[in-house]
Scaffold this active site. Structure first.
Site, mmCIF file in Angstrom:
data_model
loop_
_atom_site.group_PDB
_atom_site.id
_atom_site.type_symbol
_atom_site.label_atom_id
_atom_site.label_comp_id
_atom_site.label_asym_id
_atom_site.label_seq_id
_atom_site.Cartn_x
_atom_site.Cartn_y
_atom_site.Cartn_z
ATOM 1 C CE LYS A 82 32.868 50.845 85.092
ATOM 2 N NZ LYS A 82 32.846 49.386 85.202
ATOM 3 C CE1 TYR B 42 29.895 52.827 86.148
ATOM 4 C CE2 TYR B 42 29.959 54.768 84.741
ATOM 5 C CZ TYR B 42 29.979 53.399 84.889
ATOM 6 O OH TYR B 42 30.101 52.590 83.779
ATOM 7 C CB SER C 183 32.906 53.833 81.122
ATOM 8 O OG SER C 183 32.056 54.875 80.714
HETATM 9 P P1 NAD Z 1 24.279 45.719 84.012
HETATM 10 O O1 NAD Z 1 23.913 46.336 85.311
HETATM 11 O O2 NAD Z 1 23.188 45.287 83.115
HETATM 12 O O3 NAD Z 1 25.251 44.481 84.258
HETATM 13 C C1 NAD Z 1 26.147 44.420 85.334
HETATM 14 C C2 NAD Z 1 25.954 43.089 86.008
HETATM 15 O O4 NAD Z 1 26.850 42.982 87.120
HETATM 16 C C3 NAD Z 1 24.533 42.907 86.564
HETATM 17 O O5 NAD Z 1 24.014 41.685 86.084
HETATM 18 C C4 NAD Z 1 24.718 42.879 88.082
HETATM 19 O O6 NAD Z 1 23.788 42.045 88.711
HETATM 20 C C5 NAD Z 1 26.151 42.395 88.198
HETATM 21 N N1 NAD Z 1 26.849 42.807 89.431
HETATM 22 C C6 NAD Z 1 26.936 44.056 89.941
HETATM 23 N N2 NAD Z 1 27.665 44.026 91.069
HETATM 24 C C7 NAD Z 1 28.066 42.746 91.249
HETATM 25 C C8 NAD Z 1 28.837 42.089 92.234
HETATM 26 N N3 NAD Z 1 29.322 42.749 93.286
HETATM 27 N N4 NAD Z 1 29.048 40.768 92.119
HETATM 28 C C9 NAD Z 1 28.530 40.072 91.071
HETATM 29 N N5 NAD Z 1 27.772 40.638 90.125
HETATM 30 C C10 NAD Z 1 27.551 41.966 90.213
HETATM 31 O O7 NAD Z 1 25.251 46.742 83.266
HETATM 32 P P2 NAD Z 1 25.831 46.704 81.797
HETATM 33 O O8 NAD Z 1 25.237 47.854 81.074
HETATM 34 O O9 NAD Z 1 25.729 45.362 81.222
HETATM 35 O O10 NAD Z 1 27.343 47.080 82.109
HETATM 36 C C11 NAD Z 1 28.345 46.102 82.251
HETATM 37 C C12 NAD Z 1 29.639 46.793 82.636
HETATM 38 O O11 NAD Z 1 29.975 47.745 81.621
HETATM 39 C C13 NAD Z 1 29.565 47.564 83.951
HETATM 40 O O12 NAD Z 1 30.804 47.406 84.622
HETATM 41 C C14 NAD Z 1 29.394 49.002 83.494
HETATM 42 O O13 NAD Z 1 29.895 49.904 84.428
HETATM 43 C C15 NAD Z 1 30.182 49.020 82.204
HETATM 44 N N6 NAD Z 1 29.745 50.050 81.270
HETATM 45 C C16 NAD Z 1 28.428 50.100 80.891
HETATM 46 C C17 NAD Z 1 28.004 51.101 80.024
HETATM 47 C C18 NAD Z 1 26.554 51.200 79.603
HETATM 48 O O14 NAD Z 1 26.140 52.231 79.113
HETATM 49 N N7 NAD Z 1 25.747 50.151 79.750
HETATM 50 C C19 NAD Z 1 28.924 52.028 79.533
HETATM 51 C C20 NAD Z 1 30.248 51.946 79.909
HETATM 52 C C21 NAD Z 1 30.651 50.938 80.783
HETATM 53 C C1 UD1 Z 2 25.722 58.582 80.851
HETATM 54 C C2 UD1 Z 2 26.572 58.770 82.089
HETATM 55 C C3 UD1 Z 2 27.938 58.132 81.841
HETATM 56 C C4 UD1 Z 2 27.784 56.669 81.462
HETATM 57 C C5 UD1 Z 2 26.864 56.565 80.227
HETATM 58 C C6 UD1 Z 2 26.583 55.158 79.809
HETATM 59 C C7 UD1 Z 2 25.798 60.831 83.164
HETATM 60 C C8 UD1 Z 2 26.137 62.246 83.484
HETATM 61 N N1 UD1 Z 2 26.691 60.188 82.390
HETATM 62 O O1 UD1 Z 2 26.383 59.169 79.785
HETATM 63 O O2 UD1 Z 2 28.744 58.236 82.989
HETATM 64 O O3 UD1 Z 2 29.042 56.107 81.152
HETATM 65 O O4 UD1 Z 2 25.605 57.206 80.538
HETATM 66 O O5 UD1 Z 2 25.899 54.466 80.823
HETATM 67 O O6 UD1 Z 2 24.801 60.286 83.609
HETATM 68 N N2 UD1 Z 2 19.488 62.642 77.365
HETATM 69 C C9 UD1 Z 2 18.312 63.335 77.251
HETATM 70 N N3 UD1 Z 2 17.225 62.865 77.900
HETATM 71 C C10 UD1 Z 2 17.242 61.713 78.660
HETATM 72 C C11 UD1 Z 2 18.445 61.005 78.753
HETATM 73 C C12 UD1 Z 2 19.556 61.494 78.113
HETATM 74 O O7 UD1 Z 2 18.261 64.370 76.592
HETATM 75 O O8 UD1 Z 2 16.205 61.354 79.231
HETATM 76 C C13 UD1 Z 2 20.669 63.128 76.634
HETATM 77 C C14 UD1 Z 2 21.848 63.476 77.522
HETATM 78 O O9 UD1 Z 2 21.778 64.802 77.947
HETATM 79 C C15 UD1 Z 2 23.020 63.199 76.571
HETATM 80 C C16 UD1 Z 2 22.524 62.056 75.674
HETATM 81 O O10 UD1 Z 2 21.100 62.092 75.784
HETATM 82 O O11 UD1 Z 2 23.273 64.314 75.790
HETATM 83 C C17 UD1 Z 2 23.007 60.694 76.090
HETATM 84 O O12 UD1 Z 2 22.689 60.479 77.460
HETATM 85 P P1 UD1 Z 2 22.922 59.077 78.194
HETATM 86 O O13 UD1 Z 2 22.298 58.000 77.398
HETATM 87 O O14 UD1 Z 2 22.500 59.220 79.611
HETATM 88 O O15 UD1 Z 2 24.493 58.846 78.090
HETATM 89 P P2 UD1 Z 2 25.713 59.804 78.541
HETATM 90 O O16 UD1 Z 2 25.252 61.149 78.913
HETATM 91 O O17 UD1 Z 2 26.733 59.730 77.474
#
Ligand code: NAD
Ligand code: UD1
Length: 353
Positions: A154, A150, A126
């Protein structure tokens, strides 16, 4: 023969979209997920979309015996490892759960991979690993730092992967650092389905649009940005999914013996790559784009900054383009359109409303 891929966390938001992209690119997939943050319905819908029943195993990445069973049944080319917990606030309240699930779980997975000589991995990292960046756009050499469990989980996994690559050059370990994934599949059949009130901006906006939440709180309007609100690199989840296909294709190409008659493989080692568009969009710009594309009018109010937030974050996406031949194609308007399509067709997500 088609390359077979184990997709951990494959029923989740990014995983389900990636399963479709992998299938379309000709990969065989096996999905492994404990359904802790996802729904079986996502598997059904992905199966319908690809016209083939997905092989799904309900299991935990910390469960070594179930993993062994899976690896002894299938011959995998590699693993895409999405499985993990991702809520920043929850990680502060439950750090042990996050380190156990995300770090110990990954170690268990890597141990089983080593046992079965499966050495190709694409890991979901991430942009959070960059903390508060000194320079924009953020490239992969930027220092890593983070203030919540979190993000620490990572960074810890990235260090483990680096050490593993140093210890044994048969590992090929790509860490894809996602910026802000949003949007949904163009069919409107799969998308992001938060369990609770969304923490992230786009799902919050779409739940306001569908009438489940009253108004958006914009966290801060005094940042040093174009309009005072936070700036992020939003990336369409379909583009992100294609980034995983590109990473696997790269591993496939790199690890093939180069000269005929030699079995020596070329090592990729540990390779961190940003997946972002390279463009920053502010909170208000995203709200305005959503209004314009959907014809809705999202009510909002300015509130205090959210603890731990940074002003601006966007990627240098050059490395992904140079090495993987990948770049994001879809616009912020596409992200809004597809989010709204999914949300309006599924006001309660995968749950029956
Ligand atoms: P998500 O929660 O929708 O998907 C994660 C999946 O992993 C879920 O289906 C959950 O049931 C499964 N899971 C969690 N723990 C597990 C375990 N111990 N064993 C087996 N399955 C397990 O999240 P996502 O948004 O699809 O994210 C996927 C990956 O990408 C995650 O590792 C997350 O940290 C990373 N990531 C997500 C974002 C984002 O904004 N969505 C941003 C950066 C990184
Ligand atoms: C957040 C997480 C980050 C994670 C990422 C994707 C925090 C501090 N950081 O990042 O670790 O990798 O999500 O899952 O939680 N915002 C609003 N109102 C809301 C929600 C968000 O104004 O209700 C603003 C936030 O202040 C930010 C932007 O929208 O400026 C994006 O927010 P968000 O979608 O939560 O993503 P990140 O802050 O980048």
């Amino acid at each position: 023969m088609k390359n077979k891929i184990l997709v951990t966390g494959g029923t989740g938001y990014i995983g389900s979209h990636t399963c479709i992209a992998l299938h379309e690119a000709g990969y065989d997939i096996v999905v492994y997920d404990n359904l802790s943050n996802s729904s079986r319905e996502a598997v059904n819908r992905v199966s319908t979309l690809i016209g083939q029943t997905i092989e799904f195993i309900e299991g935990d990445i910390r469960d070594v015996e179930t993993l062994r069973q899976v690896f002894s049944t299938h011959q995998f080319f590699g693993v895409i490892h999405f499985a993990g917990l991702k809520a920043v606030g929850e990680s502060v309240a439950k750090p042990l759960l996050y380190y156990d699930n995300n770090v110990s779980g990954t170690i268990t997975l890597l141990e089983v991979m080593a046992e079965y000589a499966v050495k190709n991995l694409v890991f979901s990292s991430s942009a959070t690993v960059y903390g508060n960046p000194e320079n924009l756009p953020i490239n992969e050499e930027s220092p890593r730092s983070c203030t919540n469990p979190y993000g620490q989980s990572k960074i810890a996994v990235e260090h483990i992967l680096e050490d593993l690559a140093v210890s044994d050059d048969s590992w090929n370990l790509v860490a894809l650092r996602y910026f802000n994934p949003v949007g949904a599949h163009s069919s409107g059949q799969i998308g992001e389905d938060p369990n609770d009130i969304p923490n992230n901006l786009m799902p919050y906006i779409s739940q306001v649009a569908v009438g489940k939440l009253e108004k958006l709180n914009v966290f801060g309007n005094d940042y040093p940005t174009i309009d005072g609100t936070g700036v992020r690199d939003f990336i369409h989840v379909t583009d992100l999914a294609q980034g995983h296909v590109a990473a696997l294709n790269y591993l496939d190409k790199q690890t093939r013996p180069k000269e005929s008659g030699t079995t020596k493989l070329n090592s990729v080692g540990f390779l961190p790559i940003n997946l972002g568009t390279g463009k920053g969009t502010s909170v208000l710009e995203l709200v305005n784009a959503f209004n314009e594309v959907t014809g809705r009018d999202i009510p909002y109010q300015f509130t205090e900054r959210r603890a731990g937030d940074i002003a601006s974050c966007y990627a240098s996406a050059d490395k992904a383009k140079t090495l993987l031949g990948w770049q994001a194609e879809l616009s912020v308007n596409d992200m809004c359109k597809d989010t709204w399509h999914w949300q309006s067709m599924n006001p309660s997500g995968y749950k029956v409303s």
